[in-house]
Scaffold this active site. Structure first.
Site, PDB file in Angstrom:
ATOM      1  N   CYS A  79       1.024   5.818  -9.851  1.00 33.02           N
ATOM      2  CA  CYS A  79       1.056   6.438  -8.552  1.00 33.02           C
ATOM      3  C   CYS A  79       2.475   6.156  -7.777  1.00 33.02           C
ATOM      4  O   CYS A  79       2.455   4.808  -7.335  1.00 33.02           O
ATOM      5  CB  CYS A  79      -0.259   6.189  -7.820  1.00 33.02           C
ATOM      6  SG  CYS A  79      -0.378   6.558  -6.122  1.00 33.02           S
ATOM      7  N   GLY A  80       3.088   7.043  -7.157  1.00 33.60           N
ATOM      8  CA  GLY A  80       4.238   6.668  -6.555  1.00 33.60           C
ATOM      9  C   GLY A  80       3.681   5.899  -5.095  1.00 33.60           C
ATOM     10  O   GLY A  80       4.423   5.069  -4.721  1.00 33.60           O
ATOM     11  N   HIS A  81       2.886   6.533  -4.641  1.00 36.71           N
ATOM     12  CA  HIS A  81       2.174   6.108  -3.249  1.00 36.71           C
ATOM     13  C   HIS A  81       1.710   4.650  -3.300  1.00 36.71           C
ATOM     14  O   HIS A  81       1.886   3.691  -2.491  1.00 36.71           O
ATOM     15  CB  HIS A  81       1.130   6.928  -2.661  1.00 36.71           C
ATOM     16  CG  HIS A  81       1.635   8.285  -2.231  1.00 36.71           C
ATOM     17  ND1 HIS A  81       2.614   8.599  -1.202  1.00 36.71           N
ATOM     18  CD2 HIS A  81       1.499   9.449  -2.560  1.00 36.71           C
ATOM     19  CE1 HIS A  81       2.854   9.979  -1.119  1.00 36.71           C
ATOM     20  NE2 HIS A  81       2.042  10.530  -1.831  1.00 36.71           N
ATOM     21  N   CYS A  82       1.233   4.403  -4.403  1.00 37.85           N
ATOM     22  CA  CYS A  82       0.607   3.121  -4.868  1.00 37.85           C
ATOM     23  C   CYS A  82       1.944   1.960  -4.784  1.00 37.85           C
ATOM     24  O   CYS A  82       1.608   0.972  -4.238  1.00 37.85           O
ATOM     25  CB  CYS A  82      -0.173   3.133  -5.812  1.00 37.85           C
ATOM     26  SG  CYS A  82      -1.634   4.131  -5.960  1.00 37.85           S
TER      27      CYS A  82
END
Length: 191
Positions: A46-49
């Site tokens: 996950c990029g946001h993570c």
């Protein structure tokens, strides 16, 4: 020498990461430790993570050894936990408090270290410490004195009684006083 300092810094960052939570240790650390917790459910891809990771790791380092758990659940491995707590996107932050028992609240505040740190300090950090009562209310101080005078057996009995009330329905004010007493008794038991 410069390489050693850089390596030491990286090792310290890894060692001070948030607590890794799994299906095997979740209940013990989140519900039975007597601590409040904020838990990030994430997916490694996950990029946001990934963007949130530095602030989250700093938060984990900041509260390591404190009375607040900063936890990580890899939802791709522990999908049962993610599902149990209604996680449908990543990262999802859930707040678990002594007052709420096994029912978490969604965290919807900012994701910077400053925002997360302010939330933990205001909402999760247990301020009353038996050894240094500066952060205790007068009511808490009176309870500490009363229970200290009663001795270890009474402390253990009262602690067991209060722990048996976890998850019970109570008015918010009573639930807060329950959590404060639970915190004090756990500290007295460990002293």
């Amino acid at each position: 020498m410069h390489r050693f300092a850089a390596l030491a810094s990286m090792v310290a960052a890894v060692l001070a990461a948030p607590v890794t939570l799994t299906a095997d240790n979740f209940d013990e650390l989140v519900f039975k430790s007597g601590k409040n917790a904020i838990v990030k459910f994430y997916a490694p891809w996950c990029g946001h993570c990934k963007r949130m990771a530095p602030a989250w790791d700093q938060l984990g380092s900041e509260y390591e050894g404190s009375n607040v758990i900063i936890g990580d659940v890899d939802a791709t491995i522990h999908g049962d936990l993610a599902s149990k707590y209604g996680v449908s996107g990543y990262p999802t932050l859930k707040v678990f408090t002594q007052e709420k028992g096994t029912e978490p609240e969604d965290y919807s505040g900012g994701r910077s270290f400053e925002d997360l740190d302010a939330f933990v300090k205001e909402s999760l950090l247990i301020k009353c410490k038996v050894a240094d009562q500066e952060g205790c209310t007068d009511k808490e101080k009176g309870y500490i004195t009363k229970m200290t005078e009663k001795g270890a057996d009474k402390i253990a009995k009262e602690l067991a009684r209060l722990e048996g009330m976890k998850g019970s329905s109570m008015k918010a004010e009573l639930k807060q006083w329950w959590a404060q007493r639970l915190n004090i008794l756990q500290q007295l038991k460990e002293a």
